[in-house]
Scaffold this active site. Structure first.
Site, PDB file in Angstrom:
ATOM      1  CD  GLU A 189      -0.186   1.123   4.643  1.00 37.25           C
ATOM      2  OE1 GLU A 189      -0.705   2.051   4.567  1.00 37.25           O
ATOM      3  OE2 GLU A 189       1.107   0.725   4.087  1.00 37.25           O
TER       4      GLU A 189
ATOM      5  CE  LYS B 189       2.125   3.314   6.929  1.00 39.33           C
ATOM      6  NZ  LYS B 189       2.988   3.936   5.907  1.00 39.33           N
TER       7      LYS B 189
END
Length: 341
Positions: A178, A220
């Site tokens: 992420e 992500k």
């Protein structure tokens, strides 16, 4: 490392029509959310709230593929003594765990942060795997401002993300990678695009250097989007078109899936953007949601810490999960929101 098994989990996490619930708010963040609804942030209240979500049968079984947990939550049991991770498994979703330990100021880079938590991560991952976690999450934070981000901040954070991902795969855990470019500034969508491109390119370069198997991870990212304080807010169509163009340029097709963070967008905005992306034709990877606030703001408000509101909270959660499930197939319409209201 069994890559076939990792790939199976990663593919299930981004299955069509389902997405990931980010229920991994730190103690500080959940306190802010609870303060907003007038609920004291005690361990039992946090447990009760998350148990309410995990027992939402419709949402969990039909629209949620996995749940990211906070360290406190993964060790908690429901009121009847069932471990919360078992509730998630029983619904057919996959338990996951946030493993980073937050951010610190990056030396020599004023206003920039680096995510920490690699020390002893290998031992922690073993314990999380034994408890039932099959994927993990690590968030890097990149801010856009005057003279930032620096290449230093991008490099250091990409390096840490890749080291974390390699440790996860060695522990037979799928890493959610992420790198979040924040939408807090006054920058326009093109500035966001340019910075995110640099961040993604550096991240994938580092992942290759650290020998991370791309087939066994999930990305992500943020969307290409205007900063919150930007005078000109990009349209839904522009966000979708630029985000897809950006991802096609930066994300190898070997990655099984991409699960967006909502990053401060409103509930409906996050849903509309995801839906519009699915209108842009076949994509090389699964594309879905990994939302926290955009899935939870409504159920938190409906629940308000009261046992008699559990059903209302679950209804609100099921609605948001269903809307995003439809969006992850390009089948959402804004009229569906009005019907529920």
């Amino acid at each position: 490392m069994n890559l076939t098994e990792l790939n199976k989990v990663a593919t299930a996490m981004v299955a069509s029509g389902k997405g990931i619930l980010a229920a991994d708010e730190s103690s500080g963040t959940i306190k802010k959310r609870f303060d907003a609804i007038g609920v004291e942030s005690t361990e039992s209240n946090r447990r009760d709230y998350r148990e309410m979500l995990f027992r939402s049968k419709e949402a969990m079984s039909q629209y949620i593929s996995g749940v990211i947990l906070y360290d406190e939550t993964i060790w908690q049991d429901a009121e009847d003594g069932t471990p919360l991770v078992r509730l998630i498994e029983q619904s057919g979703a996959i338990p996951g765990i946030k493993v980073d330990e937050g951010t610190q100021a990056l030396p020599m880079c004023p206003g920039e942060l680096v995510t920490v938590g690699l020390d002893r991560l290998a031992e922690r991952l073993k314990k999380y795997y034994e408890r039932g976690a099959r994927f993990a999450k690590w968030r890097a934070v990149i801010d856009i401002g005057s003279g930032i981000p620096s290449m230093t901040a991008i490099s250091v954070n990409a390096h840490a993300l890749a080291r974390y991902a390699a440790l996860c795969q060695a522990a037979q855990i799928v890493p959610i990678v992420e790198p979040e470019v924040l939408m807090d500034g006054d920058h326009d969508i093109d500035r966001c695009y340019e910075v995110t491109q640099r961040v993604l390119n550096k991240t994938f370069q580092e992942l290759r250097v650290q020998r991370v198997a791309l087939e066994g991870m999930v990305l992500k990212p943020n969307m290409a989007i205007s900063g919150k304080k930007c005078v000109r807010q990009a349209s839904v169509e522009e966000v979708a078109e630029k985000t897809i163009r950006l991802l096609k340029a930066c994300v190898p097709a070997a990655v099984p899936g991409i699960a967006f963070l909502s990053g401060g967008q409103s509930d409906e905005e996050a849903t509309a953007h995801l839906n519009a992306m699915h209108k842009l034709g076949p994509l090389p990877w699964g594309l879905t949601f990994s939302y926290g606030r955009a899935l939870q703001a409504a159920p938190q408000k409906a629940w308000a810490g009261k046992a008699e509101n559990v059903a209302a909270g679950q209804t609100a959660f099921s609605h948001r999960a269903r809307m995003n499930g439809l969006a992850s197939r390009g089948e959402w319409q804004s009229s569906l929101e009005q019907k529920a209201a």
